[in-house]
Structure formats: structure tokens, C-alpha cells
Write a protein that holds these residues in place. Structure first.
Motif, PDB file in Angstrom:
ATOM      1  N   TYR A 266       1.206  -1.376  -0.453  1.00  0.00           N
ATOM      2  CA  TYR A 266      -0.135  -0.485  -0.101  1.00  0.00           C
ATOM      3  C   TYR A 266       0.775   1.190   0.307  1.00  0.00           C
ATOM      4  N   PHE A 267       2.229   0.995   1.273  1.00  0.00           N
ATOM      5  CA  PHE A 267       2.370   2.387   0.540  1.00  0.00           C
ATOM      6  C   PHE A 267       3.720   2.762  -0.136  1.00  0.00           C
ATOM      7  N   PHE A 268       3.956   1.583  -0.960  1.00  0.00           N
ATOM      8  CA  PHE A 268       4.794   1.884  -2.383  1.00  0.00           C
ATOM      9  C   PHE A 268       3.653   2.067  -3.572  1.00  0.00           C
ATOM     10  N   VAL A 269       2.899   2.158  -3.634  1.00  0.00           N
ATOM     11  CA  VAL A 269       1.697   2.234  -4.530  1.00  0.00           C
ATOM     12  C   VAL A 269       0.836   3.743  -4.831  1.00  0.00           C
ATOM     13  N   ARG A 270       1.171   4.093  -3.328  1.00  0.00           N
ATOM     14  CA  ARG A 270       0.480   5.585  -2.680  1.00  0.00           C
ATOM     15  C   ARG A 270       1.995   6.996  -3.378  1.00  0.00           C
ATOM     16  N   LYS A 271       3.356   5.649  -2.962  1.00  0.00           N
ATOM     17  CA  LYS A 271       4.581   6.392  -3.248  1.00  0.00           C
ATOM     18  C   LYS A 271       4.694   6.547  -4.287  1.00  0.00           C
TER      19      LYS A 271
ATOM     20  N   VAL B  77       5.383  10.515  -9.467  1.00  0.00           N
ATOM     21  CA  VAL B  77       5.148  10.529 -10.967  1.00  0.00           C
ATOM     22  C   VAL B  77       4.703  11.859 -10.983  1.00  0.00           C
ATOM     23  N   LEU B  78       3.834  12.866  -9.842  1.00  0.00           N
ATOM     24  CA  LEU B  78       3.756  13.714  -9.396  1.00  0.00           C
ATOM     25  C   LEU B  78       4.502  14.745  -9.392  1.00  0.00           C
ATOM     26  N   LYS B  79       4.763  14.396  -8.356  1.00  0.00           N
ATOM     27  CA  LYS B  79       5.564  15.792  -7.946  1.00  0.00           C
ATOM     28  C   LYS B  79       7.364  15.670  -8.596  1.00  0.00           C
ATOM     29  N   ARG B  80       8.315  14.742  -8.778  1.00  0.00           N
ATOM     30  CA  ARG B  80       9.263  14.492  -9.810  1.00  0.00           C
ATOM     31  C   ARG B  80      10.580  15.672  -9.367  1.00  0.00           C
ATOM     32  N   ILE B  81      10.805  15.397  -8.343  1.00  0.00           N
ATOM     33  CA  ILE B  81      11.559  15.786  -6.925  1.00  0.00           C
ATOM     34  C   ILE B  81      12.760  15.591  -7.594  1.00  0.00           C
ATOM     35  N   PRO B  82      14.030  16.922  -7.627  1.00  0.00           N
ATOM     36  CA  PRO B  82      15.031  15.785  -7.993  1.00  0.00           C
ATOM     37  C   PRO B  82      16.307  15.360  -7.517  1.00  0.00           C
ATOM     38  N   LEU B  83      16.766  14.373  -7.457  1.00  0.00           N
ATOM     39  CA  LEU B  83      17.583  13.441  -6.563  1.00  0.00           C
ATOM     40  C   LEU B  83      18.124  13.976  -5.773  1.00  0.00           C
ATOM     41  N   LEU B  84      18.841  15.098  -5.812  1.00  0.00           N
ATOM     42  CA  LEU B  84      19.584  15.904  -4.718  1.00  0.00           C
ATOM     43  C   LEU B  84      18.780  16.374  -2.917  1.00  0.00           C
ATOM     44  N   ALA B  85      18.343  17.119  -4.183  1.00  0.00           N
ATOM     45  CA  ALA B  85      16.834  17.140  -2.939  1.00  0.00           C
ATOM     46  C   ALA B  85      16.196  16.418  -2.031  1.00  0.00           C
ATOM     47  N   GLN B  86      15.754  15.254  -2.366  1.00  0.00           N
ATOM     48  CA  GLN B  86      15.796  14.368  -1.143  1.00  0.00           C
ATOM     49  C   GLN B  86      15.965  13.580  -0.382  1.00  0.00           C
ATOM     50  N   GLN B  87      17.511  13.703  -1.633  1.00  0.00           N
ATOM     51  CA  GLN B  87      18.315  13.019  -0.590  1.00  0.00           C
ATOM     52  C   GLN B  87      18.848  14.176   0.635  1.00  0.00           C
ATOM     53  N   GLU B  88      18.751  15.139  -0.019  1.00  0.00           N
ATOM     54  CA  GLU B  88      19.100  16.238   2.186  1.00  0.00           C
ATOM     55  C   GLU B  88      17.842  16.352   2.641  1.00  0.00           C
ATOM     56  N   GLY B  89      16.742  16.366   1.973  1.00  0.00           N
ATOM     57  CA  GLY B  89      15.109  15.967   2.378  1.00  0.00           C
ATOM     58  C   GLY B  89      14.965  14.634   3.547  1.00  0.00           C
TER      59      GLY B  89
END
Lengths: 441, 341
Positions: free
Chosen positions: B307-312, B317-329
Motif C-alpha cells: 500500500y505504501f509503495f503504490v501511494r509513494k 510521478v506527480l512531484k518529480r523532485i530532483p534526486l539531490l533534493a530528496q537526498q538532502e530532505g
């Protein structure tokens, strides 16, 4: 059996009403009174039968588990299981929301009742099997809990300092105080177990002075010294907690409470703390609800396990004392106990709301410093009444240990070393050796 | 992953060794080594490494004389300096404590798209980060232009409020300045070397104590650290796996964030079930039916994870946040978890 339910229910309700009054007296544990009741019951067995006594105690423990929140939040006098509620509870009190905090713990307690009802048909298989598996492993499981408690305390300082070493020292002052608190309270626990100054005839009250000294007195003294002023309180008609939040809190608290109800020495607060980490809680409201559930299931769940017909698990002070004179029999009584837990739990919830309103009135009418001073006198009087001069001595030793976390900003949970250390060592068969090192035997 | 997930995984790793389980029944504490190893990497980072790091640019504001523009200027100047000299700088932001439970919050943002450093004053918060009502003062925001190109990074405001503030490594990489959040984390402590070292220490300790299971103790210690390191690879930022041969933290598998509730709960639940299963399996006679245990009781955990992965993935797909931003987040969330613990 049906004709017998009514008197049993009446005993349970009387127990709840009695405990509801006792729970208002800060630091007075239901086990202190239950011990006296059981001693009384031994000599009065022709007046009160075993089942009736069991239901009276059941009602008492349900009432106490739900209502001990009031003294913890409004008087700031916690015990081993409410220590985690005091901090967010007093924070809410300072934000004019003391009533709401108390009610949230009550909602958590109601959630605990639902969990017990849902688990009732499977509890025997589940807990019976689990007990058979983990019984030989309790010592290292408790050691794992101790190690996690100590390792998962993170530094709260260390920002300033000219050198890395200076910053490291600043950061480790609090951590060191936490470890010292745990070690000293552990030694105190060993002393109480092997050479307690509390008279033998009052041995069942052995831990009362230590708990009062470690948990209640430092908090009350803090309130006296800081001269905390309580702002006007708001009696909320609705609660800012949507159903999903309540469900999260109850779920998390249920995990912790059932863990604490099942495992020796683990208190409701510790169980709730571990479950809170496991379920990634971050909201104060979820935390308070989960502590309400955890505390309820810790006290009531442990006693409820005693009624499991085949698995009969004796855990906790209440069932431990009752088991010396009584053995419950049959599934009928088990399901009656589940029903009466629900009945007394709902009654206690409404009493909690009522008493919280009274406590709100009190803290608004009377200077909080005077309330704290009166609480302090009451604590000392209780310790003297139940454990004599020896108990007062234990309390005086425990107070500076319990004061360490207040001074250094470390976790007050470390005071639980008083229970965890001696029991873990004894389960591993090392208790007497360590007691010998400490020259206690 | 959260501390408790790593810790309980380490304990579960230990229970896979039958001789350790048998020794535990006889009173040994050998299985505790797994828990210690499981939490050791974060312990080294959050209790030692973060305090030893020497800052080059220290932001240490005073609550009564807070000047957002001055702070923004200092940060921008530091980044420009890295661009000019190509020398790494450590930026450290101190918190502002007002009392035992009160902190003055402020926040900073690296706007990599517009090349700006932004600073703003926040409310007064307590140690649980709950704002004091009506404590937000009107205070001018700080905004300073950065004159060198920046690599994309965590795009939201980073709040500086309770306990120890965050630090950032400003480093010249691929003709741009990279802003590396919390640079002291997941370096040597999260490497194969650390697993080897801790395993050797555990083995040596048990050998010195004349304990026959010194090899098992070493293996439990090493595998527990390895389990932590491998679990961290599931996130957006991996770790410096091959330290001291490498100096850069790798990219993770980008499956979860450190603070995600369901994956953490999955790990804790599965580890607990593994522990119980192993304790039963290595005792005689075993009482658990594996089919019922894993096919029935365990089932809610993988279902929750699915359920978590389906939602994630829908959200990703909708957000498309850059990888570096995700890492630092991820790092910001992990540090916050430690603060809250």
C-alpha cells in the motif's frame, strides 16, 4: 453463571469508585491499597469470596488505570507509568488545555478496552504460545530494552565550544547524567531487593518510597521552585483529534501496552515509548492518546492475563498478590472479566472527565505553588504511613537520583533502572553475585 | 530508517545463529551485541562525529539582534568563496535558546534556481517544536544573491530551532557548488570497514573473556552493523560504503525516506516476528507452524508495505523532485528524528 454476574458487577463497580478516589491522591498506587485489601480478605474469607475479591480488584485497577492521569497532569506528581504523560500533560496545562490532555488519555484508555475485547477470543493461544517461547529469554530481552533506552538518548547540547572536545563535553554532560541516573537507580534497586530498609512486614510496599523519590518528588519540587503559574483553563467541548489520529494513537499504545502487560518489569510508559518509536509518532496528541492506551493496557491487560483459563499468566503486582490466595477458573469468568473491564472502563472515563473538571477548578482557584506544597506533604506522609522511617530514608536517597535528569535535561525514564537492573540480573542468575560485589549479602 | 528499526534488525540478525540462541537460554547476553551493532553507526555520528566537525562559517545569531539580511549575506559570501577558491567550507547554523523549553526558530533556504540564499525569522517554539501562539515577530527577511552556479539541492526552508543546528558542506563539484547537508553523517561509520572493525572488537572481547562463542560474537557484531548500512541503502542517500577507499556518499535505492512510518513499522514488525520465529526454531520442540505464522500473522506487514509503495510511486510521478533534493530532505528528516527521540 448469569445470576452470579450481577453481584460480581457490583463488586467491580465498587472497586472502580474506590480506585477513582484513591487515584486522585498523588503517587498512591492502587497496589498499595490492593495489598491491604488482600491481607484483609485472607482473614475475612467468609464475607467475601474469591471471585468477588477478584472483581473488586479488577474494578479498582480499571479505575486506577484510567484516572491516575488526573494527579499526573494537574498536580505534576507522576509514577513509573505516568512519567511520560506529565511532560506533554503539563505542557497542555500551560497552554490552557489541561482538560483536553486528560480527556485524550481517557480516549486512549477507551481504545484499550476495544483492543482487549477484540483480542479476547485469541488471547489464550497468542499469549500462551508467546510465553512458552520467550520465557527462557527474558533476561537478554530486558537487557536489549535497557541498551536501547541508553543508546537512543541523543545529545541535547554541544552547539557551542571553541574546540571539538569542548563541544563533545557539552554534548556528553546530559548523556553522562542519563547513564549515571540509570546506574544509581539500578544500585538503589539492588539495595531494595537485597537489603531493603523497609520493614519486612511492609515488603509489598518496598518500591513505593523509591518511586515517590525518583518520579514524584523531583517534579513537585520543580513546580514549587519554578513557581509555575497556571493560565485559565479551557474546558473543550470537542477534541482536536480526528479518527485517524485516534486510531494511530490507540494502535501504537496497544502495541506498547500489551508488550508491557506481558513482559516483566516493562512499564506502560516504556512500552508506549518503544511503540511510539516503532510507529514513527510525531504529534503530541497521538503521543498522549497512545500513552493513555498503553497505560490502561499495561495495568488492566496484565491483570486480565491472569484470567486466561489455560495460559494463566501472573504478571504485575495485582495478579501477583491475588495469586497467593486465589485461582480463577473457567471461560465464563474470563469473559465476565472482559465485560466488566468494558463496563468499569466506560464508567471510569466519565469519572475522568468529571474529576478533570474538578482539578481544573482547583488549579484555577488555588495558587499552584500551594497545591504543589500540599502535594509534597501528602507524598511524604504517604511514604511514612506505608513504609515507616526506613521508607523515608529510601525516598531521601531516591530524590537526588530523580533530580539528576531535571538538572541535566536527560530522560527521567532512566530512573527505571531501579526495576530493570535488579530484575534483569536476577533473571540471568547474576543478581546474587552482583549483590555480593555490592556487599549487600 | 529510524533508530529502533536498525536496532531491532541487529537483534534479529543475532537470532539466526543457533549457538547464540542456545547460549542465551543458558544466561548469556550475546544477542545484545546485535542491538548495539545495529545502532552503532548512528551513535558514532550523532554522539561523536557531529561535535568534532570544525565549522568554517559559523552562524550564531542572537535572538534580540536577529539580522536576517546579515546571515543571508554571510551564507552567500561563503558559497561565493567556495566558487572562487574551490576549497571546501563547512557552514554551521547555531540555534537560539531562550529558556529551558523555549527556542527562537529561524529558517534558511538555498534557492538553487534563482541563485539566492534566503533567511527568515520564525516563531518561538518549545522543545517539541510547537509554536508559542502569537510569537511570530514581524522581521525583515534576508535575501542575498549567490554569484556561482549551484547544484540542485533540498528546495524547502530548513528550520533551525531546537538543540543543535544543522551544518552543510559547501564543495566545488562539476563546475558548480554542491551544498551537502549534514556532511558528518553516513561517512566512515556507515561502511564495510566499520562492520569489520566492530565484528573484530566483539570477537576479541569474547575471546578475552574466554567465551567459546567468540567467532559467533564477532559475526553477530559485524552483520548487525552491515544490516544497518544495507538498510540505509534503501533510502535516497546511501553511505560511504567503501571508506577509506572512497570519500563520497553513494546514491541509495530511492525506495523509502528515513522517517516513513510504514516501512519502519514493517522492519520493526518483521524483525520482531523473525526473533520469535528463530527463538522457537532453535528450541525443542518448535511450536510455531511456519505456514500459519508467515502466511497469516505476518501478512499485514507486507500488505501495508505494498500500500505504501503504490501511494509513494503515484506521488513521485506527480512531484518529480530532483534526486539531490530528496537526498538532502532525507538527511533533514533523519536528523529531526534523532532530535525528537
Amino acid at each position: 453463571m448469569n445470576a452470579e454476574i450481577l453481584p460480581l458487577a457490583l463488586y467491580a463497580i465498587v472497586g472502580t469508585l474506590l480506585a477513582s478516589l484513591l487515584a486522585l491522591i498523588p503517587a498512591l498506587h492502587v497496589y498499595n491499597i490492593a495489598g491491604i485489601f488482600i491481607l484483609f480478605a485472607v482473614s475475612a474469607q467468609k464475607f467475601i469470596g474469591g471471585d468477588e475479591l477478584a472483581m473488586l480488584l479488577l474494578g479498582m485497577i480499571v479505575g486506577y488505570a484510567m484516572l491516575n492521569t488526573v494527579s499526573a497532569i494537574f498536580l505534576g506528581a507522576p509514577d513509573d507509568s505516568t512519567i511520560f504523560i506529565v511532560l506533554p500533560g503539563q505542557k497542555y496545562l500551560l497552554m490552557s488545555r489541561g482538560y483536553e490532555a486528560a480527556a485524550l488519555t481517557g480516549i486512549g484508555g477507551l481504545g484499550g478496552i476495544v483492543i482487549l475485547i477484540l483480542l479476547a477470543p485469541f488471547a489464550e493461544t497468542l499469549f500462551g504460545t508467546l510465553r512458552a517461547i520467550v520465557l527462557p529469554h527474558l533476561h537478554w530481552i530486558l537487557a536489549v530494552i535497557i541498551v536501547y533506552m541508553l543508546m537512543a538518548e541523543w545529545p541535547k547540547g554541544g552547539d557551542r565550544g571553541a574546540t571539538g572536545l569542548a563541544r563533545l563535553w557539552d554534548a556528553w554532560k546530559g548523556l553522562g547524567a542519563g547513564i549515571l541516573t540509570f546506574a544509581l537507580s539500578g544500585i538503589l534497586g539492588m539495595v531494595l531487593m537485597y537489603a531493603s530498609p523497609v520493614p519486612t512486614e511492609r515488603a509489598f510496599q518496598n518500591l513505593l518510597p523509591a518511586f515517590v523519590g525518583l518520579f514524584a518528588v523531583p517534579w513537585v519540587m520543580d513546580n514549587i521552585l519554578s513557581g509555575a503559574k497556571i493560565p485559565p483553563q479551557h474546558i473543550a467541548k470537542t477534541f482536536d483529534a480526528p479518527p485517524a489520529m485516534i486510531a494511530r494513537g490507540v494502535f501504537s499504545g496497544a502495541l506498547g501496552g500489551l508488550f508491557a502487560a506481558f513482559f516483566p518489569v516493562v512499564t506502560g510508559g516504556v512500552g508506549g515509548y518503544l511503540a511510539g518509536h516503532a510507529t514513527a509518532q510525531r504529534d503530541d496528541r497521538v503521543f498522549i492518546i497512545s500513552q493513555g492506551t498503553s497505560k490502561f493496557l499495561y495495568y488492566v491487560g496484565a491483570f486480565w492475563l491472569f484470567f486466561l483459563p489455560a495460559a494463566r499468566i501472573v504478571k504485575g503486582g495485582m495478579s501477583g498478590m491475588l495469586a497467593t490466595i486465589y485461582t480463577p477458573a473457567g471461560y465464563d469468568l474470563y469473559y465476565v472479566s472482559v465485560g466488566l473491564i468494558a463496563l468499569c472502563g466506560v464508567l471510569s472515563f466519565f469519572l475522568l472527565l468529571l474529576y478533570s473538571r474538578a482539578a481544573v477548578w482547583l488549579v484555577q482557584k488555588v495558587n499552584y505553588r500551594y497545591i504543589s506544597i500540599a502535594t509534597m506533604f501528602l507524598l511524604v506522609a504517604l511514604v511514612y504511613f506505608f513504609t515507616g522511617v526506613g521508607g523515608l530514608f529510601v525516598m531521601l536517597v531516591a530524590v537526588p537520583i530523580g533530580w539528576l535528569p531535571v538538572l541535566w535535561g536527560s530522560r527521567r525514564m532512566n530512573c527505571l533502572g531501579v526495576l530493570l537492573v535488579p530484575i534483569t540480573l536476577n533473571l540471568a542468575g547474576l543478581g546474587p553475585t552482583v549483590a555480593e560485589w555490592l556487599r549487600l549479602i | 530508517m529510524k533508530g529502533i528499526s536498525h536496532f531491532i534488525t541487529g537483534v534479529a540478525v543475532g537470532t539466526f545463529f543457533p549457538d547464540a540462541v542456545h547460549a542465551a537460554v543458558a544466561g548469556s547476553f550475546i544477542l545484545v551485541l546485535g542491538g548495539i551493532g545495529g545502532l552503532l553507526p548512528d551513535t558514532l555520528d550523532f554522539k561523536f562525529a557531529r561535535f568534532i566537525e570544525e565549522p568554517d562559517i559559523l552562524i550564531d545569531p542572537h535572538p534580540e539582534q536577529f539580522e536576517a539580511q546579515k546571515i543571508a549575506d554571510e551564507i552567500a559570501a561563503g558559497i561565493d568563496r567556495v566558487g572562487a577558491t574551490h576549497k571546501k567550507q563547512i557552514l554551521k547554523c547555531n540555534t537560539m535558546r531562550l529558556g529551558p523549553d523555549w527556542w527562537q526558530q529561524y529558517s534558511i533556504k538555498f534557492d538553487t534556481q534563482n541563485g539566492e540564499a534566503l533567511v527568515q525569522l520564525g516563531p518561538i517554539v518549545n522543545t517539541s517544536q510547537i509554536p508559542l501562539p502569537e510569537s511570530l515577530r514581524v522581521s525583515p527577511k534576508g535575501r542575498a544573491k549567490i554569484h556561482v552556479p549551484l547544484l540542485p539541492t533540498y528546495g524547502d526552508f530548513v528550520t533551525v530551532d531546537i538543540f543543535s543546528g544543522p551544518s552543510f558542506a559547501l564543495e566545488w563539484r562539476n563546475d558548480r557548488v554542491e551544498i551537502d547537508f549534514i556532511p558528518w553523517h553516513r561517512q566512515y561509520s556507515h561502511s564495510f570497514f566499520m562492520a569489520l572493525l566492530f565484528g573484530t572488537l566483539c570477537g576479541a572481547l569474547f575471546f578475552w573473556m574466554d567465551h567459546p562463542l567468540y567467532v559467533t560474537a564477532g559475526l553477530i557484531g559485524a552483520f548487525a552493523v552491515m544490516a544497518h548500512v544495507l538498510e540505509d541503502q534503501l533510502g535516497y542517500l546511501g553511505s560511504n560504503l567503501l571508506w577509506p577507499l572512497t570519500k563520497v556518499r553513494s546514491t541509495g535505492m530511492k525506495l523509502i525516506h528515513a522517517g516513513d512510518a510504514i516501512p519502519n513499522f514493517f522492519v520493526v514488525g518483521t524483525s520482531c516476528m523473525l526473533i520469535i520465529f528463530n527463538l522457537d526454531r532453535f528450541s525443542s520442540p518448535p511450536s510455531l507452524d511456519p505456514l500459519l505464522y508467515w502466511g497469516g500473522l505476518w501478512l499485514p506487514f507486507p500488505l501495508a508495505l505494498i500500500y505504501f509503495f503504490v501511494r509513494k510511486f503515484r506521488a513521485d510521478v506527480l512531484k518529480r523532485i530532483p534526486l539531490l533534493a530528496q537526498q538532502e530532505g532525507d538527511l533533514v528528516a533523519e536528523t529531526q528524528e534523532v532530535m525528537d527521540a
